[in-house]
Design a protein around this motif. Structure first.
Motif, PDB file in Angstrom:
ATOM      1  N   SER A   1      17.197  23.606  63.246  1.00  0.00           N
ATOM      2  CA  SER A   1      18.048  22.601  63.872  1.00  0.00           C
ATOM      3  C   SER A   1      19.483  22.955  63.515  1.00  0.00           C
ATOM      4  CB  SER A   1      17.707  21.192  63.369  1.00  0.00           C
ATOM      5  OG  SER A   1      18.013  21.074  61.987  1.00  0.00           O
ATOM      6  N   ALA A   2      20.428  22.513  64.322  1.00  0.00           N
ATOM      7  CA  ALA A   2      21.841  22.818  64.090  1.00  0.00           C
ATOM      8  C   ALA A   2      22.466  21.688  63.288  1.00  0.00           C
ATOM      9  CB  ALA A   2      22.571  23.000  65.408  1.00  0.00           C
ATOM     10  N   SER A   3      22.856  21.989  62.028  1.00  0.00           N
ATOM     11  CA  SER A   3      23.520  20.981  61.207  1.00  0.00           C
ATOM     12  C   SER A   3      25.002  20.893  61.533  1.00  0.00           C
ATOM     13  CB  SER A   3      23.335  21.303  59.722  1.00  0.00           C
ATOM     14  OG  SER A   3      23.849  22.585  59.414  1.00  0.00           O
ATOM     15  N   LYS A   4      25.527  21.924  62.196  1.00  0.00           N
ATOM     16  CA  LYS A   4      26.898  21.899  62.682  1.00  0.00           C
ATOM     17  C   LYS A   4      26.951  22.734  63.952  1.00  0.00           C
ATOM     18  CE  LYS A   4      31.573  23.263  61.981  1.00  0.00           C
ATOM     19  NZ  LYS A   4      32.596  23.740  61.068  1.00  0.00           N
ATOM     20  N   ASP A   5      27.680  22.268  64.953  1.00  0.00           N
ATOM     21  CA  ASP A   5      27.710  22.977  66.232  1.00  0.00           C
ATOM     22  C   ASP A   5      29.008  22.695  66.976  1.00  0.00           C
ATOM     23  OD1 ASP A   5      27.175  24.296  68.580  1.00  0.00           O
ATOM     24  OD2 ASP A   5      25.762  22.794  69.330  1.00  0.00           O
ATOM     25  N   ARG A   6      29.935  23.637  66.943  1.00  0.00           N
ATOM     26  CA  ARG A   6      31.188  23.499  67.675  1.00  0.00           C
ATOM     27  C   ARG A   6      31.033  23.841  69.150  1.00  0.00           C
ATOM     28  NH1 ARG A   6      35.544  26.290  63.470  1.00  0.00           N
ATOM     29  NH2 ARG A   6      35.760  24.485  62.093  1.00  0.00           N
ATOM     30  N   THR A   7      29.922  24.475  69.511  1.00  0.00           N
ATOM     31  CA  THR A   7      29.736  24.891  70.908  1.00  0.00           C
ATOM     32  C   THR A   7      29.191  23.769  71.779  1.00  0.00           C
ATOM     33  OG1 THR A   7      27.431  25.652  70.653  1.00  0.00           O
ATOM     34  CG2 THR A   7      29.183  27.194  70.039  1.00  0.00           C
TER      35      THR A   7
END
Length: 297
Positions: free
Chosen positions: A194-200
């Motif tokens: 899972s993405a814990s951080k995602d700027r995209t």
């Protein structure tokens, strides 16, 4: 200091992969890297995990740089620079945890100085140089890090102290995640992430999934949106004056470090052409003078 229009330029990806041993960090990083570049020969793995990357040599002809202890920040920096100078497009740092907690890493270096709080003033700049090497790299960077179970001591309703499990925590200095474009957390040995951080915005709020080369393709597609470096270089090469070069430099402040040497080269070309033009004009002027004097005689 001035305002400028916000634009998404082509950027270099900074991707994190974290999880306990055996969850597939190296394998996932390699698939991700191949999806980004579609060329195994342009991928380099800085391997601190006892040559574990070589176990996946069947995937393709990627490059491996084995980094042995001591795991001082400067040795990581040197390895990253070597990969950049070798023309790599993607560098996988597998893993960054050794730089913090490994033999010769920051925690051990701090202890060797005495382990006092003030001793961090000598270690922090060295660690920051490692972070800067990742952030400022001309390559896409994928980092892996180990995770450990995080505990806290809390009191229950009866006032008794209990050890509480908080989940898992990355083995690196706190705050590294803030520097990343995307940070993936491997959840189990089935390789679900899972993405814990995602700027995209590509993975936020999405169900857990397994990383493959398609994940990398999505990231590079997002990355390539906006104004490309190549188009800006073409713009620079059509400039015919220093004033035009200054306008372009001011137009793209977020890319100043990449554009500066290109602008300087163009300025040198313009200066050379200007000097040649002046020299030619002097020659023509002298020829005209000589012709006039000859006709008088």
């Amino acid at each position: 200091m001035k305002l400028h229009k916000a634009e998404r330029h082509q950027v270099k990806l900074r991707i994190g992969l974290s999880g306990p041993s055996g969850f597939g960090k190296t394998y996932s990083a390699l698939l991700l890297a191949y999806g980004i570049t579609n060329d195994w020969s342009k991928i380099a793995v800085i391997d601190t995990e006892n040559k574990s990357a070589s176990l996946y040599s069947h995937l393709g002809d990627f490059n491996v740089l084995s980094l042995e202890e001591p795991f001082a920040p400067e040795r990581y920096n040197k390895a990253i620079k070597l990969c950049e100078d070798s023309g790599m497009e993607i560098i996988i740092v597998d893993s960054i945890s050794h730089e913090w907690q490994g033999k010769g890493g920051c925690l051990e270096l701090h202890e060797q100085l005495g382990g006092r709080f003030q001793d961090w003033s000598r270690i922090t700049p060295r660690h920051n140089s490692f972070i800067d090497a990742i952030i400022q790299s001309s390559c896409h960077i994928i980092t892996t890090s180990r995770r450990k179970v995080d505990y806290s001591l809390d009191k229950d309703g009866n006032g008794k102290t209990k050890v509480m499990k908080l989940g898992t925590k990355e083995i690196t200095r706190e705050g590294f995640e803030y520097e990343l474009t995307v940070n993936f957390e491997l959840l189990n040995d089935n390789h679900l992430v899972s993405a814990s951080k995602d700027r995209t915005g590509l993975f936020s709020g999405k169900p857990e999934f397994i990383i493959n080369s398609t994940t990398g393709q999505k990231l590079i597609s997002w990355c390539n949106q906006g104004v490309s470096i190549d188009s800006i270089i073409q713009e620079i090469n059509t400039c015919n004056s220093q004033e035009e070069l200054k306008l372009i430099y001011a137009k793209y402040p977020n890319l100043s470090s990449e554009l500066y040497p290109i602008i300087v080269t163009r300025k040198e070309i313009l200066d050379t052409l200007s000097n040649q033009l002046i020299s030619n004009n002097e020659i023509i002027k002298n020829l005209k003078t000589d012709k006039h004097e000859f006709s008088i005689k």
